[in-house]
Design a protein around this motif. Structure first.
Motif, short mmCIF file in Angstrom:
data_model
loop_
_atom_site.label_atom_id
_atom_site.label_comp_id
_atom_site.label_asym_id
_atom_site.label_seq_id
_atom_site.Cartn_x
_atom_site.Cartn_y
_atom_site.Cartn_z
N LEU A 85 -4.01 0.04 10.33
CA LEU A 85 -4.25 -1.35 9.95
C LEU A 85 -3.43 -2.32 10.80
O LEU A 85 -2.74 -3.22 10.30
N GLU A 86 -3.50 -2.11 12.10
CA GLU A 86 -2.91 -3.02 13.07
C GLU A 86 -3.70 -2.87 14.37
O GLU A 86 -4.43 -1.91 14.57
N TYR A 87 -3.54 -3.86 15.25
CA TYR A 87 -4.21 -3.82 16.55
C TYR A 87 -3.23 -4.28 17.61
O TYR A 87 -2.70 -5.39 17.51
N SER A 99 -15.18 4.57 -6.19
CA SER A 99 -13.92 4.70 -6.93
C SER A 99 -12.78 4.16 -6.08
O SER A 99 -12.92 3.95 -4.87
N LYS A 100 -11.64 3.98 -6.69
CA LYS A 100 -10.48 3.50 -5.94
C LYS A 100 -10.02 4.54 -4.92
O LYS A 100 -9.56 4.19 -3.82
N ASP A 101 -10.14 5.83 -5.26
CA ASP A 101 -9.78 6.89 -4.30
C ASP A 101 -10.66 6.81 -3.06
O ASP A 101 -10.16 6.90 -1.93
N LEU A 102 -11.97 6.62 -3.25
CA LEU A 102 -12.87 6.49 -2.11
C LEU A 102 -12.54 5.24 -1.30
O LEU A 102 -12.61 5.25 -0.06
N LEU A 161 0.83 -1.20 0.00
CA LEU A 161 0.00 0.00 0.00
C LEU A 161 0.87 1.25 0.00
O LEU A 161 1.90 1.30 0.69
N ASP A 162 0.46 2.25 -0.74
CA ASP A 162 1.16 3.54 -0.74
C ASP A 162 0.61 4.40 0.38
O ASP A 162 -0.61 4.50 0.57
N LYS A 196 -8.18 4.17 5.21
CA LYS A 196 -7.44 4.94 6.22
C LYS A 196 -8.31 5.30 7.42
O LYS A 196 -7.77 5.66 8.48
N GLU A 197 -9.63 5.21 7.27
CA GLU A 197 -10.54 5.56 8.38
C GLU A 197 -10.81 4.39 9.32
O GLU A 197 -11.27 4.57 10.44
N ILE A 198 -10.52 3.19 8.86
CA ILE A 198 -10.91 1.98 9.59
C ILE A 198 -10.13 1.85 10.90
O ILE A 198 -8.93 2.10 10.95
#
Length: 505
Positions: A129-131, A178-181, A122-123, A187-189
């Motif tokens: 994205l870790e816990y 879209s891929k941008d969305l 991922l760029d 990034k919000e997760i």
């Protein structure tokens, strides 16, 4: 009994026809009627089409190096247009098994490692994205244990509303995505558990695998499918996006009420890795043959058991893997608002089964699942038979006699029937419930609880039976017991809240 009845009806039809058939036609018809595969297909299809919510069915079987394909009913009610070998169906999440096959190819090619942190592909910064310092790994994506949301942003919110227009709103949201969305949402997760510890089905994760594969190979997902699966399997009728002629062969989809449903949005704006493929039954048979080739290293890799759910259930490269004393088999269900498909490969039996219909929803999925189970029970060359099917007819006539027959068979032929799988009685209970035989369903679910007292799901099912019978006190009791045995049973939590709300009124 059913096979014999079909044969008798066929003979009556032939003898009553005024137009004589040729010798070859008669011999061919006789051969068909005596072929156990054909008889099983016809018998199970007839049972399927008894349900008023469905009108079309296609069955594909690969057995003993032979291909069997049959189509039944009509795609559009009262239009007289049966499906055929050129008909394209939305196979939905069956797509994930092809995505898993590509991931297996990438592992063998040294492009991926199951223990890779997904952020390697991922760029940008994805610290979220870790816990507790534990990142999401490639194997967590493949096994739906990454703790990611089920769907793209906005879809889960729609699902909670449960409106009649849900399917069209879903199509609208997906069509604008879209891929941008997608990456903005990624990034919000916020993860709520350590990756790899809890199964949570995720279409969002499967699409992420599509991106990762594109990144590693520097090729489009569609190109990878064509190069590593379609060409090798000889699949010429499985597509992501359709041209005008292909779209004309795509089956219309309906809900159980007969309302026309939207197709998955096209063109595909993300990767389509979660469920965007359309395929014909002949192509599904070719894919079956591909997946049954144990000499294929990619197939072997994709069938590896990566995450264990319980004693006999695993998840591989997106494959559901069940294993018992008869061996392991691999399967997946694909469902859209207007489509349902089950796909199975049984290496031990050297057999594959695919069944599909153009009706979406849980009711059609349940009936279609019974077709797949019936075909397997009829055609597998060895092993235990289904106890559910053995007692089903008796239970529908007199459930008490059916339960007595269950105990009789268990006493006299314990090794001949599958008494160890709780899903056997569960399926029968829901069949009775679906037919409005609520009291009978409760009795079967009560038997299920008695046979599997330490399992959570039997209490959940009995709770539903009592709920349908408006016995909210016993329904609540059983849902609470189910939740004690499985604290992560979200359905039990929801039903307990629902019952409490009813009690307050």
């Amino acid at each position: 009994m059913k096979s014999k009845l079909i044969y008798i009806l066929f003979i009556i039809c032939i003898s009553g026809c005024k137009k004589a058939t040729t010798k070859n036609d008669t011999e061919l018809a006789q051969e068909t009627q005596n072929n156990p595969v054909e008889v099983s297909m016809d018998t199970n299809a007839a049972n399927f089409l008894k349900d008023s919510s469905v009108t079309a069915l296609s069955i594909g079987i690969y057995k003993d190096d032979k291909t069997y394909i049959k189509h039944y009913g009509e795609i559009d009610r009262s239009k007289g247009n049966p499906p055929n070998d050129k008909t394209l169906f939305e196979i939905a999440s069956i797509t994930k098994t092809l995505t898993g096959t590509l991931a297996a190819q990438a592992v063998l090619d040294g492009k991926l490692n199951l223990d890779d942190d997904i952020r390697k592909y991922l760029d940008g910064d994805y610290k979220n994205l870790e816990y507790e310092g534990q990142p999401i790994l490639i194997k967590h994506i493949l096994t739906h244990t990454a703790s990611l949301p089920s769907n793209n942003k906005g879809i889960n919110e729609l699902s909670r509303k449960n409106e009649d227009s849900l399917s069209f709103k879903f199509a609208e949201v997906e069509g604008k995505y879209s891929k941008d969305l997608y990456f903005n949402y990624l990034k919000e997760i916020t993860l709520d558990t350590v990756p790899g510890t809890r199964y949570r089905y995720s279409n969002l994760g499967a699409n992420l695998m599509g991106h990762i594969l594109e990144t590693t190979y520097e090729k489009s997902f569609s190109t990878l499918l064509d190069e590593f699966v379609f060409k090798k399997a000889g699949m010429t009728n499985t597509k992501m996006n359709l041209n005008e002629e292909e779209h004309s062969r795509l089956a219309n989809g309906y809900d159980h009420k007969g309302n026309l449903m939207p197709h998955f949005p096209m063109p595909i704006k993300l990767w389509g890795a979660a469920g965007a493929l359309k395929s014909s039954m002949p192509d599904l048979i070719k894919y079956m043959q591909f997946q049954l080739d144990n000499s294929n290293a990619v197939v072997q890799e994709s069938h590896k058991k990566i995450y264990q759910e319980d004693d006999d259930e695993w998840v591989g490269y997106f494959w559901r893997v069940d294993e018992n004393k008869e061996g392991a088999f691999y399967h997946h269900h694909g469902g859209m608002f207007g489509a349902n498909t089950y796909f199975y490969v049984y290496p031990e039996y050297k057999m594959g089964i695919a069944v599909t219909t153009n009706v979406g929803g849980g009711r059609a999925a349940s009936v279609l699942g019974e077709v797949a189970d019936g075909l397997l029970d009829d055609l597998k060359p060895f092993g235990e038979k289904s106890i559910s099917r053995a007692i089903s007819n008796v239970c529908f006539e007199d459930v008490d006699k059916g339960i007595q027959y269950y105990h009789q068979l268990k006493k006299e032929n314990l090794n001949g029937y599958n008494f160890s799988n709780e899903n056997e009685l569960n399926v029968l209970g829901y069949r009775l419930l679906r037919k409005g035989k609520i009291k009978a369903a409760i009795k079967v679910f009560t038997l299920l609880v008695a046979e599997f007292p330490e399992a959570s799901n039997p209490y959940d099912s009995l709770g539903e039976g009592y709920f349908e019978d408006k016995n909210y006190e016993l329904s609540l009791l059983n849902y609470k017991k189910s939740l004690v045995l499985n604290p992560e049973n979200d359905n039990a939590k929801m039903m307990i809240e629902r019952i409490n709300n009813i009690s307050r009124k």
